[in-house]
Design an enzyme around this catalytic site. Sequence first.
Site, mmCIF file in Angstrom:
data_model
loop_
_atom_site.group_PDB
_atom_site.id
_atom_site.type_symbol
_atom_site.label_atom_id
_atom_site.label_comp_id
_atom_site.label_asym_id
_atom_site.label_seq_id
_atom_site.Cartn_x
_atom_site.Cartn_y
_atom_site.Cartn_z
ATOM 1 N N TYR A 22 2.368 -6.028 -11.087
ATOM 2 C CA TYR A 22 0.983 -6.511 -11.046
ATOM 3 C C TYR A 22 -0.076 -5.448 -10.818
ATOM 4 O O TYR A 22 -1.256 -5.714 -10.927
ATOM 5 C CB TYR A 22 0.847 -7.630 -10.003
ATOM 6 C CG TYR A 22 0.610 -7.160 -8.594
ATOM 7 C CD1 TYR A 22 -0.654 -7.321 -8.009
ATOM 8 C CD2 TYR A 22 1.617 -6.561 -7.850
ATOM 9 C CE1 TYR A 22 -0.891 -6.891 -6.722
ATOM 10 C CE2 TYR A 22 1.387 -6.138 -6.563
ATOM 11 C CZ TYR A 22 0.136 -6.294 -5.996
ATOM 12 O OH TYR A 22 -0.099 -5.858 -4.730
ATOM 13 N N GLY A 46 -13.006 -0.009 4.412
ATOM 14 C CA GLY A 46 -13.961 1.006 4.856
ATOM 15 C C GLY A 46 -14.247 2.003 3.749
ATOM 16 O O GLY A 46 -13.548 2.042 2.733
ATOM 17 N N HIS A 97 -2.568 -12.124 6.937
ATOM 18 C CA HIS A 97 -3.066 -11.494 5.708
ATOM 19 C C HIS A 97 -4.572 -11.338 5.826
ATOM 20 O O HIS A 97 -5.220 -12.116 6.534
ATOM 21 C CB HIS A 97 -2.717 -12.370 4.490
ATOM 22 C CG HIS A 97 -2.781 -11.612 3.180
ATOM 23 N ND1 HIS A 97 -3.971 -11.261 2.584
ATOM 24 C CD2 HIS A 97 -1.797 -11.132 2.369
ATOM 25 C CE1 HIS A 97 -3.707 -10.592 1.466
ATOM 26 N NE2 HIS A 97 -2.396 -10.490 1.308
ATOM 27 N N ALA A 104 0.801 -1.240 0.000
ATOM 28 C CA ALA A 104 0.000 0.000 0.000
ATOM 29 C C ALA A 104 0.827 1.280 0.000
ATOM 30 O O ALA A 104 1.904 1.340 0.582
ATOM 31 C CB ALA A 104 -0.911 -0.007 1.218
ATOM 32 N N GLN A 157 -4.509 -13.569 -6.294
ATOM 33 C CA GLN A 157 -3.497 -13.800 -5.267
ATOM 34 C C GLN A 157 -3.556 -15.216 -4.671
ATOM 35 O O GLN A 157 -2.772 -15.548 -3.782
ATOM 36 C CB GLN A 157 -3.675 -12.789 -4.136
ATOM 37 C CG GLN A 157 -3.281 -11.385 -4.542
ATOM 38 C CD GLN A 157 -3.004 -10.548 -3.298
ATOM 39 O OE1 GLN A 157 -1.984 -10.689 -2.658
ATOM 40 N NE2 GLN A 157 -3.939 -9.696 -2.955
ATOM 41 N N ASP A 188 -8.397 -11.829 4.564
ATOM 42 C CA ASP A 188 -8.921 -13.059 3.949
ATOM 43 C C ASP A 188 -9.366 -12.839 2.495
ATOM 44 O O ASP A 188 -9.919 -13.728 1.869
ATOM 45 C CB ASP A 188 -10.078 -13.625 4.792
ATOM 46 C CG ASP A 188 -11.244 -12.644 4.886
ATOM 47 O OD1 ASP A 188 -11.141 -11.533 4.313
ATOM 48 O OD2 ASP A 188 -12.243 -12.993 5.532
ATOM 49 N N ASP A 189 -9.096 -11.652 1.971
ATOM 50 C CA ASP A 189 -9.536 -11.341 0.605
ATOM 51 C C ASP A 189 -8.700 -12.030 -0.465
ATOM 52 O O ASP A 189 -9.017 -11.954 -1.633
ATOM 53 C CB ASP A 189 -9.474 -9.819 0.382
ATOM 54 C CG ASP A 189 -8.093 -9.255 0.646
ATOM 55 O OD1 ASP A 189 -7.490 -9.645 1.665
ATOM 56 O OD2 ASP A 189 -7.616 -8.429 -0.151
ATOM 57 N N ASP A 218 -2.234 9.105 -44.231
ATOM 58 C CA ASP A 218 -1.231 9.325 -43.175
ATOM 59 C C ASP A 218 -0.043 10.110 -43.748
ATOM 60 O O ASP A 218 1.040 9.582 -43.937
ATOM 61 C CB ASP A 218 -0.800 7.931 -42.661
ATOM 62 C CG ASP A 218 0.235 7.997 -41.551
ATOM 63 O OD1 ASP A 218 0.404 9.071 -40.948
ATOM 64 O OD2 ASP A 218 0.882 6.960 -41.304
HETATM 65 C C1 SPV Z 1 1.882 4.796 -36.914
HETATM 66 O O1 SPV Z 1 1.231 4.008 -36.194
HETATM 67 O O2 SPV Z 1 1.364 5.781 -37.430
HETATM 68 C C2 SPV Z 1 3.305 4.572 -37.150
HETATM 69 C C3 SPV Z 1 3.831 3.216 -37.153
HETATM 70 O O3 SPV Z 1 3.997 5.534 -37.423
HETATM 71 S S1 SPV Z 1 3.784 2.676 -38.794
HETATM 72 O O4 SPV Z 1 2.414 2.745 -39.263
HETATM 73 O O5 SPV Z 1 4.292 1.295 -38.798
HETATM 74 O O6 SPV Z 1 4.659 3.536 -39.590
HETATM 75 MG MG MG Z 2 2.942 7.237 -37.968
#
Ligand code: SPV
Ligand code: MG
Length: 433
Positions: free
Chosen positions: A43, A124, A89, A10, A98, A91-92, A204
């Site tokens: 984890y 609580g 511990h 914690a 776990q 009991d959860d 792109d």
């Molecule tokens: C994108 O996710 O836009 C990247 C990785 O630049 S790639 O598409 O492989 O170029």
């Molecule tokens: Mg990219």
Amino acid sequence: MKSVYIAFSADVIHSGHLNIIEEGAKLGDVTVGVLADVAIAAYKRLPMLDYETRAKLFANLKGVANVVKQDTLSYAENLRALKPDYVIHGDDWKSGVQSSIRQEVIDILAEYGGQLIEIPYTVGVSASEIERRLASLDRTPDIRRGKLRRMLKLKPYVRVMEASNGLSGLIVENTRIEVEGGVKEYDAMWVSSLCDSTFKGKPDIELVDLTSRINTINEIMEVTSKPIILDGDTGGKIEHFVYTVKTLERLGVSAIIVEDKTGLKQNSLFGTDAKQVLDEPHEFARKIHAGKQAQTTRDFMIFARLESLIAGMGIDDAMMRARIYLEEGGADGIMIHSRHKDGSEIIEFMRRFRAEYADVPVIFVPTSYNHFTEEELCEIGGNIIIYANHLLRSAYPAMVNTAKKILECGRSKEVDDVCLSIKEVLSLIPTEN
Ligand code: SPV
Ligand code: MG
């Protein structure tokens, strides 16, 4: 005097923890095993307070005689070394992730006649309120920004998934599976130029401008807490890049990756089927250097993305550029990209790169060479592994199939079983109160 061992992970100590310590002190000398940062990071979310601070807190609590470090989730090492009469511990942990840790504790205690005492675990209202407040702190720009660097220190590798809007951000934030001893989830989010553009129906080619990319980031940030790595394309003009860095840093983005291309940027996965023009390396280093100078925190990271293999320029060219971007530019790390399916050029590059730079963080985007497991990629030297486009690519065919099926059937009944029910959609995003 009998001895008692209690382990804690914690950050915030509440009445439930104090109860357990109080019960322990009635039985004997209490040693608290404070979980190491790496053990917690394996984890659940990164601890807010580091090991040293947490250890100090526990050491100063009434009823605590000693504090020791517990390096792993497993109690085995400390129990065999300390041989406490009792382990206490809540009991959860009888069921759930776990339970295997619990079984191991029982088995080790049986080796020498120790005893496990489980006391009813009552969380609580105040404890859950503290957890809730901590979780919202987790989203503030300063804390969020620094998470990537902390993860790089604490995890063998950082697992990243594409997030392109609020909803896919929530998927990356919340998807987890239970595995032996803990849970497995994504560590961070990748805001991809390919996906951000494609979701907008655009190519792109740096057509979706920074304002729009920042809207996407804000949309994701509003509903999530995991660190964000931005695909910064070429980073644009140096004079513009310095402003981009400042803006991202202020928002709480953890890192930007900029690629060493110039001219009209084309997606790397076209490879040499498209015209891929690489920037003059010293000029690109100058861009990175200007970005590093512009940032005001120590947390923000700038990664130099090497496109030599994409442009067919080979490993020597990639190595030469890596040196320049790191030495002259001061990049925090590199991303090496490849579209070859077998991954051999990545392996060879990494063999040479790691011989010169043992500790510089390296990012892989294994879209093409996806037969490697994360462990294998980590083994060859990867520190960040990005699944760059898989939510978009799986969502698209599902949507097209549904659209076709409704056309075929003249009604929507036939797609009921591939759709979320309306009830599920309505409860997907709970209203905050
Ligand atoms: C994108 O996710 O836009 C990247 C990785 O630049 S790639 O598409 O492989 O170029
Ligand atoms: Mg990219």
